[in-house]
Design a protein around this motif. Structure first.
Motif, PDB file in Angstrom:
ATOM      1  N   TYR A 193       0.834  -1.207   0.000  1.00 62.33           N
ATOM      2  CA  TYR A 193       0.000   0.000   0.000  1.00 62.33           C
ATOM      3  C   TYR A 193       0.866   1.255   0.000  1.00 62.33           C
ATOM      4  O   TYR A 193       0.627   2.192  -0.770  1.00 62.33           O
ATOM      5  CB  TYR A 193      -0.926  -0.014   1.216  1.00 62.33           C
ATOM      6  CG  TYR A 193      -1.783   1.225   1.324  1.00 62.33           C
ATOM      7  CD1 TYR A 193      -2.764   1.498   0.371  1.00 62.33           C
ATOM      8  CD2 TYR A 193      -1.607   2.129   2.372  1.00 62.33           C
ATOM      9  CE1 TYR A 193      -3.542   2.641   0.458  1.00 62.33           C
ATOM     10  CE2 TYR A 193      -2.384   3.271   2.470  1.00 62.33           C
ATOM     11  CZ  TYR A 193      -3.348   3.521   1.507  1.00 62.33           C
ATOM     12  OH  TYR A 193      -4.117   4.656   1.595  1.00 62.33           O
ATOM     13  N   TRP A 194       1.877   1.280   0.852  1.00 64.71           N
ATOM     14  CA  TRP A 194       2.781   2.426   0.903  1.00 64.71           C
ATOM     15  C   TRP A 194       3.483   2.615  -0.438  1.00 64.71           C
ATOM     16  O   TRP A 194       3.678   3.739  -0.897  1.00 64.71           O
ATOM     17  CB  TRP A 194       3.825   2.224   2.009  1.00 64.71           C
ATOM     18  CG  TRP A 194       3.316   2.485   3.395  1.00 64.71           C
ATOM     19  CD1 TRP A 194       2.176   1.999   3.965  1.00 64.71           C
ATOM     20  CD2 TRP A 194       3.944   3.296   4.386  1.00 64.71           C
ATOM     21  NE1 TRP A 194       2.056   2.444   5.249  1.00 64.71           N
ATOM     22  CE2 TRP A 194       3.123   3.245   5.547  1.00 64.71           C
ATOM     23  CE3 TRP A 194       5.108   4.040   4.436  1.00 64.71           C
ATOM     24  CZ2 TRP A 194       3.435   3.920   6.721  1.00 64.71           C
ATOM     25  CZ3 TRP A 194       5.433   4.714   5.611  1.00 64.71           C
ATOM     26  CH2 TRP A 194       4.603   4.660   6.735  1.00 64.71           C
ATOM     27  N   LEU A 195       3.861   1.517  -1.052  1.00 68.63           N
ATOM     28  CA  LEU A 195       4.547   1.585  -2.344  1.00 68.63           C
ATOM     29  C   LEU A 195       3.661   2.241  -3.396  1.00 68.63           C
ATOM     30  O   LEU A 195       4.125   3.073  -4.186  1.00 68.63           O
ATOM     31  CB  LEU A 195       4.944   0.175  -2.786  1.00 68.63           C
ATOM     32  CG  LEU A 195       5.764   0.052  -4.075  1.00 68.63           C
ATOM     33  CD1 LEU A 195       7.098   0.771  -3.931  1.00 68.63           C
ATOM     34  CD2 LEU A 195       5.986  -1.418  -4.420  1.00 68.63           C
ATOM     35  N   SER A 196       2.376   1.906  -3.405  1.00 65.27           N
ATOM     36  CA  SER A 196       1.462   2.482  -4.392  1.00 65.27           C
ATOM     37  C   SER A 196       1.184   3.957  -4.104  1.00 65.27           C
ATOM     38  O   SER A 196       1.094   4.776  -5.017  1.00 65.27           O
ATOM     39  CB  SER A 196       0.150   1.690  -4.420  1.00 65.27           C
ATOM     40  OG  SER A 196      -0.538   1.804  -3.180  1.00 65.27           O
ATOM     41  N   VAL A 197       1.063   4.299  -2.822  1.00 64.91           N
ATOM     42  CA  VAL A 197       0.763   5.686  -2.443  1.00 64.91           C
ATOM     43  C   VAL A 197       1.949   6.612  -2.716  1.00 64.91           C
ATOM     44  O   VAL A 197       1.769   7.778  -3.096  1.00 64.91           O
ATOM     45  CB  VAL A 197       0.361   5.751  -0.950  1.00 64.91           C
ATOM     46  CG1 VAL A 197       0.261   7.199  -0.482  1.00 64.91           C
ATOM     47  CG2 VAL A 197      -0.968   5.042  -0.730  1.00 64.91           C
ATOM     48  N   LEU A 198       3.162   6.097  -2.558  1.00 65.62           N
ATOM     49  CA  LEU A 198       4.373   6.920  -2.681  1.00 65.62           C
ATOM     50  C   LEU A 198       5.047   6.787  -4.047  1.00 65.62           C
ATOM     51  O   LEU A 198       6.214   7.146  -4.204  1.00 65.62           O
ATOM     52  CB  LEU A 198       5.367   6.532  -1.583  1.00 65.62           C
ATOM     53  CG  LEU A 198       4.882   6.771  -0.147  1.00 65.62           C
ATOM     54  CD1 LEU A 198       5.826   6.111   0.850  1.00 65.62           C
ATOM     55  CD2 LEU A 198       4.759   8.263   0.142  1.00 65.62           C
ATOM     56  N   GLU A 199       4.320   6.306  -5.036  1.00 66.46           N
ATOM     57  CA  GLU A 199       4.925   6.029  -6.338  1.00 66.46           C
ATOM     58  C   GLU A 199       5.413   7.281  -7.067  1.00 66.46           C
ATOM     59  O   GLU A 199       6.235   7.188  -7.984  1.00 66.46           O
ATOM     60  CB  GLU A 199       3.928   5.280  -7.227  1.00 66.46           C
ATOM     61  CG  GLU A 199       2.674   6.081  -7.559  1.00 66.46           C
ATOM     62  CD  GLU A 199       1.708   5.288  -8.422  1.00 66.46           C
ATOM     63  OE1 GLU A 199       2.071   4.156  -8.807  1.00 66.46           O
ATOM     64  OE2 GLU A 199       0.606   5.794  -8.702  1.00 66.46           O
ATOM     65  N   ASN A 200       4.917   8.449  -6.680  1.00 63.02           N
ATOM     66  CA  ASN A 200       5.314   9.682  -7.368  1.00 63.02           C
ATOM     67  C   ASN A 200       6.532  10.358  -6.745  1.00 63.02           C
ATOM     68  O   ASN A 200       6.932  11.439  -7.187  1.00 63.02           O
ATOM     69  CB  ASN A 200       4.149  10.674  -7.387  1.00 63.02           C
ATOM     70  CG  ASN A 200       2.992  10.189  -8.242  1.00 63.02           C
ATOM     71  OD1 ASN A 200       3.201   9.556  -9.276  1.00 63.02           O
ATOM     72  ND2 ASN A 200       1.773  10.463  -7.805  1.00 63.02           N
TER      73      ASN A 200
END
Length: 229
Positions: free
Chosen positions: A81-88
């Protein structure tokens, strides 16, 4: 004094022999050692960054961490989840944001807290805003390399934009150019690049100047004349 004359004559003779020596044959040269290739810098990717953040959180907030992520399944879900949220955000930016929170928070940070910290952007790396950097570059005295820069990126952005241009053209002309170079340099810094301002080599205590053959002969002749030889 009689011992000096043979030495002067010998030096004069060697100069004549040296000047008549044949030149190096074309194509002959000393083989220089090949320069070793620079090792490729391997930066962390975003997955590595998330893993590092969670590892640091575990160390800093041990009890809270294990209460929040009590089993491997919940930990894996949280990381995804963190990986998807912080992808930018850049991997180094994520890590620096986590470190900043660890220094300032007593409780285990949420992903929302990490997002807010990441929004600080260049502040996490000690980089001034583009406007602050521009004003610093325009007002820095010469020699530029010796100025105490707030960050090395400011110096290199000014150098890339051109010191003469910054000093003589209007802000409407120079700021966009400076901002362009500064943004590129900030990106490098945030990717882990280390910028160092080059310093000129120190002057040696003694500077030796090799005389050409004509000047050497002239000096030998003057010495002979002065010594009455």
């Amino acid at each position: 004094m009689q011992k000096i004359k043979p030495l002067l004559d010998q030096a004069d003779k060697e100069l004549k022999n040296d000047s008549s020596a044949s030149p190096t044959v074309a194509g002959q040269s000393k083989q220089s050692k090949p320069l070793p290739g620079d090792d490729e810098k391997q930066g962390i990717d975003r997955v590595d960054a998330i893993n590092q953040v969670f590892a640091e959180f575990e160390f800093a907030y041990h009890n809270q961490y294990h209460k929040a992520f009590s089993d491997s399944e919940s930990l894996a879900i949280a990381k995804k989840y963190w990986l998807s949220v912080l992808e930018n955000y850049l991997p180094t930016q994520i890590v620096q944001a986590a470190k900043a929170l660890i220094r300032s928070q007593e409780y285990l940070p949420s992903v929302a807290a990490i997002l807010r910290a990441c929004e600080q952007g260049t502040d996490l790396f000690g980089l001034p805003s583009a406007r602050e950097a521009y004003l610093e570059a325009c007002s820095a005295p010469s020699p530029k390399r010796e100025h105490q820069w707030s960050h090395e990126a400011v110096y290199y952005a000014g150098k890339s934009a051109g010191w003469f241009l910054l000093a003589n053209e209007s802000e409407s002309t120079t700021f966009p150019l400076f901002e362009y170079h500064y943004a590129k340099l900030c990106r490098l810094v945030m990717n882990g690049e280390q910028l160092d301002i080059e310093q000129p080599d120190a002057l040696p205590d003694k500077i030796e100047v090799k005389l050409d053959k004509d000047e050497t002969r002239a000096r030998i002749a003057r010495m002979k004349k002065d010594l009455g030889l």
